[in-house]
Enzyme design. Sequence first.
Site, PDB file in Angstrom:
ATOM      1  N   GLU A 129       0.881  -1.166   0.000  1.00 40.02           N
ATOM      2  CA  GLU A 129       0.000   0.000   0.000  1.00 40.02           C
ATOM      3  C   GLU A 129       0.913   1.208   0.000  1.00 40.02           C
ATOM      4  O   GLU A 129       1.584   1.495   0.991  1.00 40.02           O
ATOM      5  CB  GLU A 129      -0.922  -0.022   1.221  1.00 40.02           C
ATOM      6  CG  GLU A 129      -2.085   0.952   1.126  1.00 40.02           C
ATOM      7  CD  GLU A 129      -1.815   2.261   1.817  1.00 40.02           C
ATOM      8  OE1 GLU A 129      -1.500   3.244   1.103  1.00 40.02           O
ATOM      9  OE2 GLU A 129      -1.899   2.312   3.044  1.00 40.02           O
TER      10      GLU A 129
ATOM     11  N   CYS B 156      -1.729   8.960   3.001  1.00 41.93           N
ATOM     12  CA  CYS B 156      -1.791   8.465   1.629  1.00 41.93           C
ATOM     13  C   CYS B 156      -3.188   8.572   1.051  1.00 41.93           C
ATOM     14  O   CYS B 156      -3.355   8.800  -0.153  1.00 41.93           O
ATOM     15  CB  CYS B 156      -1.295   7.027   1.560  1.00 41.93           C
ATOM     16  SG  CYS B 156      -2.157   5.922   2.713  1.00 41.93           S
TER      17      CYS B 156
END
Length: 455
Positions: free
Chosen positions: A228, A263
């Site tokens: 990720e 993020c």
Amino acid sequence: MPLRSVNPTSGELIREYSELTPTEIQEKLAQAQSTFESWKNTSFQERGVLMQKMAEYLRAHKNEMGSLATAEMGKTIKAAEAEIEKCAITCEYYAKNAEVFLSHEVLSLPVKESFVTFEPFGVVLAVMPWNFPYWQVYRFAAPALMAGNVGLLKHASNVPQCAEAIEAAFVACGFPKGVFQNLLITSPQVEAVIRDVRVKAVTLTGSEHAGSMVAKVAGEELKKTVLELGGSDPFIVLADASIEDAAKTAATVRLQYNAGQSCIAAKRFIVHENVAEEFTKRFAEHFSALKVGDPADPATDVGPLANARGLADIESQVNRSVALGARIVVGGKRVGEQGSFYAPTVLADVKKGMPAYDEETFGPVAAVITVKSDEEAIEVANDTIYGLASTIFSKDIERAKKLASQIDAGAVFINCPVKSDPAMPFGGIKKSGYGRELSHYGIKEFVNVKTVMVG
């Protein structure tokens, strides 16, 4: 090389830690493998009891654990405590659902019996970032351990106290020694751990560069990985949207966590030209109302960036974008003479070729990009190397759902903020990584999907 815990609010050194020696790393690997041989044979009920204790422990210690995150990486105390509560919810979720998710699946084949089982891999290495020092770890650990794996944590070098607190929590809750261990190691030491035959898989949350390095080594060893990585998430505001709702949500998702160092925080705000002026005005007003200051103060909305390098990077991106024609609506400067503080910043007139358009801005900066149509909005949204999450605001839900199918991302949220939740799969495409965490998809990433047939 020591691991240094530095307070980004004051710039003061909190503590230094010595990295593990090769011998100490080998001892932890041996302990992990030995523990796995017994842990994999425990029942879901036994694991669930311990994971439920973990949820209770986290709630009982959220203030002291949250204070460590505030001191080490600058997260506001209210956000830190909310993060720990989310970890507790995730522990409860997998304590309750893991057995159902991993129960045998019967196959309808013309044989006496056939089914699929889900068996743990073994030792899984987690390489985790500093921005969500607890959540990123627990969203891996809860499903992986409930599946029967054991975990090794290589946490970010600037949050060693948070890493130690997590390991201490597993010990305090009665998990067997070696089920979850913290590795106080630096980045150059990671490769040897990945290559060790006892490590069966790796999960990483971090930068694109870190992800590619881990994927390269794991690929050479033919080991499973879940990555990720970064994101430059689009936030689309159509002409028919509720502008106040969109502006308020935009300000929340951009800055409520870690001064924009997230993020999945929206970073590029793609707005139809008919409402761009009103949206930008209201957006800037919400930014201006936020309190920047000491993250330990419950009244603070935006704390410091995690370190001086992050501050320098975001300042450079803003200055270079302005030099190319972007306009500062609010903010655009450092705050105070001490600590890594940067004012919540809205940039307008952002266009392709500017850092605020092309790069991931990992800080309290929002780029407003004006478009003329739905088609252009989708084109701009997809004009990035990343594909993590995205947002659409529109009163026409069917229209928004149609556009959602055209966005290259792992998730689309319509008229609500992007978030991760234990019941929803989370992950990205393109250079935002691959694989999924959370939900029943996440727990199945680190299991052997085994087919059994009886003739």
